[in-house]
Design an enzyme around this catalytic site. Structure first.
Site: not given
Lengths: 294, 294, 294, 294
Positions: D138, D166
């Site tokens: 992420y 992400k």
């Protein structure tokens, strides 16, 4: 404006070629304009950043304007860049463009000293009032040095013939925000090449780009896929050109378009100093990319 | 250069005044120059950013250059701004300044298209080779659009008559770094008004500033305290002028200096559009500050 | 606070050493504290960024606090870092520090979610109200993620025992601005190593720094030259250490101080993962710098 | 993973509600999870930024993980946030999540000290090796403090069970670049709410969002229009929610989601200090927006 005069889709930006003595080469410029018209562009914009407008003197700008309009000859609409540091010179060039037959003018609030919102509004208002053709307000802090807020753009749109907005910050959220603030009926144009897919997806009416000098089929293809709601196809065609779009922006449009034309076997002349040709390494990288893409 | 010709201490920047029709007002300009010489400035720099050089045409620049040199008449050294987007025009103005009697020229690599290091070096090299007086290389990304690295500045200093560096990023760490990289013998000048104390403390040879148009005693006083190792006194005199220095930079030097002169009862003429006078609220704030300070 | 308890001059930040299993090594920590006291530091600040406070659990923080206070034993004042993401945990550690004998606590408004000004004020207010020793409000957007405005700092100073401000943005103009807004009587501390000269010149009361672990003579020498108004000497001694100060900040204080101690022949233990030792190349560069400097 | 376990489409982020004493309220948390499952979300992600994971202690994180998995009970895949400043604690929570039945874990390289690429790689490598479920890497410099380069993400993807990326920088060009560099087969997720349309247009596999707590129909509708190649409809449904998406991000997800739930008549508990409820003015603005939208 009749339909033929509406700016939409692919609005192509030509370079301004020079001869070896760094004088503007008008005959070559006309050939490059003709190439763009034949490539299927929906509009032509001489004297943009790609056309190194700020590096030209007044007479040169006039010759380029006249040559572009004569060559296009009404086949597609023509948008002429007339930005200048002073209001007086901007009015002068805007009036010249109108008399020469331009369909619209593009104005970026050039700055050396950062202008206030009131100064920018007054500048647009005075220039727009001096002509009767439409004005495209152009926001590009990277070259112009000023980032116009949504509130200021909204105010500019109250000037009757300021009817188009070109956004080149490269931030799609800005485009979302402007469209939401200014309304869907306002004509938005994207001036950031690597943002082409996202901007069309966000509802941009056109893409102002120098890329059609090199890869018109891919540029036109993206616009076609978007109009036909073929999102997967739009993605595919966009990712095929994305690396090249990033490269030509990153290395400077006048240098890269000139080099790209040479790679494609098209005469493209010289640059004006201090601008110099691409380095050999960059030239070879561009060559590789162009060969792979086509 | 004999001692009289060395740039150090307070280098004062005049505005370029206009008449109501926005034409350059040379007689008034000469009066403003005389005021600065009499204020005790150690040097004068016409056609800087304060002098709105980029907004003038070629003839106007020549008149301003000649007027400044004639008025100063050798009493203190004169540094003339000659920057231009094209190399050809920069050479033209540099040669004009030398012939007119300038002691040195100041050049910022103006950009519309971001220049490569090689392009910037070539630009300075060609201009410096065309004249025999010293060149001050000027770094100010906020107005010029290019931030020259320490490595590039080091390279520029290899050009024989590039002998001075003016740094205006406003970051004292940058000044530390440059001084360490380029050596203590290089002449550094600070062009960021609110950095005056820190820059002198860091060893800057001079302060390039428009503030002597309004508060010469405080500017000269800071330089004197520094030379005399009176750090506490330097702090006191700096903090007395800090708010004003921030204000004139924040609101734009041409606008604020013109307004400040008017507040002091000195004729200062008009600005050239799109630049407009300070708003009433800003004018009153400046008035309050100037009255409190003097 | 009596004079012995006033924070001024060089406030030294110890590292927190770990053993090979990444457990805190308290005996070694005490030796490193003793070294700093003997080096001539004017204050000691355990559990700062250098001491990797956020990487320790509650028990570890308590052990480190107690060990530091026991070792210093009142010889110089001790400032303990007690910052935490939640208000409840910050209060807990602030109260622990006070009971253990700390002279003051340092609090940075740590953020994961950006806090509003009201949330930050409330956080300081609740923590300060829970103790009776002074609080140093610490602004460092680079590590803390929040940049407190001058207006907010002014508001924090209305809390009775918030009496000190530590500024680590590295921008001397910020320090000028704060001093002007908050008044000269407020005690300002500089937390940006490469800004040491400019900050002292601007009137900072102290320099919060990990550098005395490696070069205490140079750090103390700068402070002495400033107090004695020897600006040229201050410049000389500052430029001798500037490159090292930039290096230790750029490569991370826990890594570089640990490596520097090893180079100096002082045991410094291990780091806690994910933090890893300097690369070999960086270690050698630091070694070269340290040898050249001493 | 069978199809039921693949993360795609709308991945919903619950808040973590507290009681008046700022203790985690597990029964209420389960109700909020159930609401999200029933809303049609394609996945659930407890202990994200919206779930204020960094503000919870170890035990609280474990209770929240267990409660989420028990309540979802396999109906849709569950992604658990396990990020921590130290590698040791990240491993601990990743292993706990796997044992509790999570389908994947999400890890952001939290930083106080900026980590080197090698440190980040080693961190992910050690954590991923300690579990057998997939890891979503992420990137969110705004909360995590580190901006992972495309080169680093490419390297992380060589770790066998790091299979998802992400991206939350909010820059669609970054997403284009990553997809081009990392290949179309890599599963990309968009974590920036106002980028939802552009990210889906660019080929993102899913949208990680807290918005389904308030406007699930609009979120699901956007995803449906994209899958069905209805670009005009996707634009319409996106612009209907754009202002709200900007607002909840700008004012902070925990504060705005909690307030929004209350406006919708859903119990949402309290926040943990220093986080405080929305101001009255912001609450009313949100109320107006929510009423207009639904």
């Amino acid at each position: 404006m009749n339909d033929k005069k509406v700016f939409q889709g692919i609005i192509a930006y030509p370079i301004t070629p020079f001869d070896q003595q760094e004088r503007v080469n008008i005959p070559l410029f006309k050939l490059l304009i003709e190439r763009l018209v034949l490539s299927g562009a929906n509009g032509i914009a001489p004297l943009g950043s790609t056309g190194v407008m700020p590096y030209l003197d007044d007479e040169e700008k006039e010759s380029v304007t006249e040559a572009a309009l004569k060559q296009v000859n009404g086949r597609i609409p023509v948008l002429v860049g007339v930005s200048n540091l002073t209001t007086e010179r901007t009015i002068y060039h805007a009036q010249f463009a109108e008399k020469a037959g331009a369909d619209a003018v593009m104005i970026i609030p050039m700055s050396y000293w950062k202008l206030t919102d009131d100064e920018i509004f007054r500048h647009y208002d005075k220039v727009a009032a001096s002509i009767s053709i439409p004005v495209m307000a152009y926001n590009n802090p990277a070259t112009g040095g000023i980032d116009m807020s949504a509130a200021l753009l909204k105010r500019l749109l109250r000037i009757p013939n300021v009817t188009m907005i070109k956004e080149s910050t490269g931030d799609v959220q800005r485009m979302h925000y402007l469209r939401r603030e200014l309304g869907e009926e306002v004509a938005f144009y994207n001036g950031s090449n690597p943002l082409a897919l996202a901007a069309f997806a966000a509802g941009a009416k056109g893409w102002c780009t120098a890329a059609p000098n090199l890869i018109p089929e891919l540029n036109n293809g993206l616009y076609k896929a978007i109009r036909e709601n073929q999102l997967q196809q739009a993605q595919d065609i966009f990712y095929r050109q994305f690396e090249l779009l990033q490269f030509i922006v990153g290395k400077g449009l006048p240098r890269t378009i000139k080099a790209g034309l040479k790679i494609l076997g098209v005469e493209s002349g010289y640059l004006r100093s201090p601008l110099q040709p691409l380095t050999d390494a960059d030239y070879q990288q561009l060559e590789k990319m162009l060969l792979a893409i086509r």
